[in-house]
Design a protein around this motif. Structure first.
Motif, PDB file in Angstrom:
ATOM      1  N   TYR A   5      -2.353  -1.661   7.013  1.00 19.28           N
ATOM      2  CA  TYR A   5      -1.092  -2.394   7.089  1.00 19.28           C
ATOM      3  C   TYR A   5      -0.228  -1.901   8.239  1.00 19.28           C
ATOM      4  CZ  TYR A   5       3.623  -3.913   6.054  1.00 19.28           C
ATOM      5  OH  TYR A   5       4.873  -4.450   6.151  1.00 19.28           O
ATOM      6  N   GLN A   6       0.352  -2.842   8.966  1.00 16.64           N
ATOM      7  CA  GLN A   6       1.305  -2.546  10.028  1.00 16.64           C
ATOM      8  C   GLN A   6       2.538  -3.413   9.827  1.00 16.64           C
ATOM      9  OE1 GLN A   6       1.120  -0.246  12.456  1.00 16.64           O
ATOM     10  NE2 GLN A   6      -0.910   0.474  11.835  1.00 16.64           N
ATOM     11  N   TYR A 279       0.641   0.501  -2.696  1.00 18.16           N
ATOM     12  CA  TYR A 279       1.885   1.251  -2.883  1.00 18.16           C
ATOM     13  C   TYR A 279       2.367   1.738  -1.520  1.00 18.16           C
ATOM     14  CZ  TYR A 279       4.949   4.168  -5.877  1.00 18.16           C
ATOM     15  OH  TYR A 279       6.017   4.726  -6.549  1.00 18.16           O
ATOM     16  N   ALA A 280       3.644   1.550  -1.231  1.00 13.56           N
ATOM     17  CA  ALA A 280       4.216   1.970   0.042  1.00 13.56           C
ATOM     18  C   ALA A 280       4.935   3.314  -0.108  1.00 13.56           C
ATOM     19  CB  ALA A 280       5.198   0.921   0.554  1.00 13.56           C
ATOM     20  N   GLU A 281       4.691   4.210   0.833  1.00 15.55           N
ATOM     21  CA  GLU A 281       5.365   5.504   0.802  1.00 15.55           C
ATOM     22  C   GLU A 281       6.872   5.366   0.973  1.00 15.55           C
ATOM     23  OE1 GLU A 281       3.519   7.882   3.787  1.00 15.55           O
ATOM     24  OE2 GLU A 281       1.650   8.149   2.665  1.00 15.55           O
ATOM     25  N   GLN A 305      -8.864   1.870  -7.030  1.00 17.51           N
ATOM     26  CA  GLN A 305      -8.821   1.819  -5.573  1.00 17.51           C
ATOM     27  C   GLN A 305      -7.355   1.823  -5.151  1.00 17.51           C
ATOM     28  OE1 GLN A 305     -11.502  -0.763  -3.461  1.00 17.51           O
ATOM     29  NE2 GLN A 305     -10.083  -1.051  -1.776  1.00 17.51           N
ATOM     30  N   LEU A 306      -6.964   2.792  -4.377  1.00 14.15           N
ATOM     31  CA  LEU A 306      -5.581   2.954  -3.939  1.00 14.15           C
ATOM     32  C   LEU A 306      -5.450   2.599  -2.469  1.00 14.15           C
ATOM     33  CD1 LEU A 306      -2.639   4.011  -4.353  1.00 14.15           C
ATOM     34  CD2 LEU A 306      -3.520   6.283  -3.723  1.00 14.15           C
ATOM     35  N   LEU A 307      -4.512   1.707  -2.159  1.00 13.58           N
ATOM     36  CA  LEU A 307      -4.107   1.446  -0.787  1.00 13.58           C
ATOM     37  C   LEU A 307      -2.686   1.965  -0.635  1.00 13.58           C
ATOM     38  CD1 LEU A 307      -5.426  -2.160   0.040  1.00 13.58           C
ATOM     39  CD2 LEU A 307      -6.340   0.031   0.801  1.00 13.58           C
TER      40      LEU A 307
END
Length: 342
Positions: A5-6, A279-281, A305-307
């Protein structure tokens, strides 16, 4: 799955992406509804209304549709506030899924929308909504939808979807087989405490509180016997809502006890069905101290599976369209993951 992701340069900040995305897409949906420009290339869904019977006999209003030769069935959970007709992110996922030959179901979960008009049962952060989804899956199959059922959810709705996976195994349903969640709520005690430490977080909670107070007022008008005197007026935070409207109904000792027992974080390493967690930091809603534990728990579970992305905000993950990939990076990853399992 496609590349990492960008975020566009103008959405690099997580709080800004969260608020700007919610405002722009939410406002556009309120103007155009299912004819919003970003869905112009997708077929309209021929929805059929249905009142499902959930756990404990609670009536759940929803709408469903199944295209010819559907390949699977997708039950979608929106977030903490709103209803099916206004949940633009859930509606967008439904349109994209239907175009990929999924049967789809959107519904108002406990305490929301048309379900809230039919029953005084409040939301329970997944405690009973897990079984609700199992019962809905069974009824959708009986209506003619494919037997391979997946769950999807955003924010608090993501927590509901995780509880649906847990209930599917415990109740032995053969239908629910996977889930994909975006920016799920995972630990309410810690994240609500964190939310109140920043001006942006306090503003977000204040906006949410206005909406849940309105829902509480509607509940009092419809089911006055189910609401304690003065309860609506005492709602000044998300936790006070749960104190006044939820914990006594379900028999929890306290709000802290309720949050501890319903938090999705403690399911991540135990769920026995495959799931994707995006999940976004920089999600401004949740305590960043949760990030290491999310990684650790999902790493211990072969079904997970974690993104984990550096940017994306809360229920955002908007990117710049390129080629066949539109701006909804998070939704596309959810559908890719679920589609590869059927």
């Amino acid at each position: 799955m496609m590349g990492a992701y960008q975020a566009p340069w103008y959405l690099k900040d997580g709080l800004w992406q969260t608020t700007a995305t919610s405002y722009w897409y939410g406002t556009a949906w309120s103007w155009w509804g299912d004819r919003v420009p970003w869905l112009a290339g997708y077929p309209l869904i021929p929805w059929q209304e249905h009142v499902f019977e959930g756990a404990d006999g609670v009536p759940l209003w929803g709408q469903w549709a199944s295209p010819p030769k559907a390949r699977g069935t997708l039950i979608i959970n929106y977030g903490i506030t709103g209803q099916t007709t206004t949940a633009w992110y859930a509606q967008t996922l439904a349109r994209k899924a239907y175009a990929r030959s999924w049967a789809v179901c959107l519904y108002d979960w406990r305490g929301h929308g048309q379900t809230g008009e039919r029953s005084p049962a409040p939301s329970s952060d997944g405690w009973r909504e897990g079984e609700d989804q199992v019962r809905m899956a069974e009824q959708l199959v009986a209506l003619g939808c494919p037997e391979r059922v997946s769950l999807a959810g955003f924010s608090l709705g993501g927590q509901l979807a995780l509880w649906g996976l847990k209930a599917a195994v415990e109740l032995g349903t053969p239908f629910i087989q996977s889930a994909a969640v975006l920016a799920p709520n995972l630990e309410s005690n810690r994240s609500l405490a964190y939310l109140r430490t920043t001006p942006g977080g306090r503003a977000i909670e204040w906006m949410l509180v206005q909406e849940i107070r309105r829902e509480a007022q509607k509940r009092r008008e419809r089911f006055p016997e189910a609401v304690k005197p003065g309860a609506v007026e005492r709602i000044t935070s998300i936790s006070s809502y749960d104190h006044e409207m939820v914990i006594d109904y379900y028999g929890f000792l306290s709000v802290a006890d309720y949050y501890q027992k319903t938090s999705g974080l403690y399911l991540l390493d135990t769920l026995a069905l495959p799931y994707l967690l995006i999940y976004a930091e920089d999600d401004p809603m949740f305590d960043p101290a949760l990030l290491p534990e999310i990684r650790e728990r999902t790493a211990r579970n072969p079904q997970a599976q974690l993104l984990m992305t550096q940017g994306g905000g809360h229920v955002g993950h908007i990117t710049q369209a390129a080629g066949k990939e539109d701006e909804f990076w998070g939704l596309n990853r959810m559908l890719d993951f679920l589609g590869n399992l059927i």
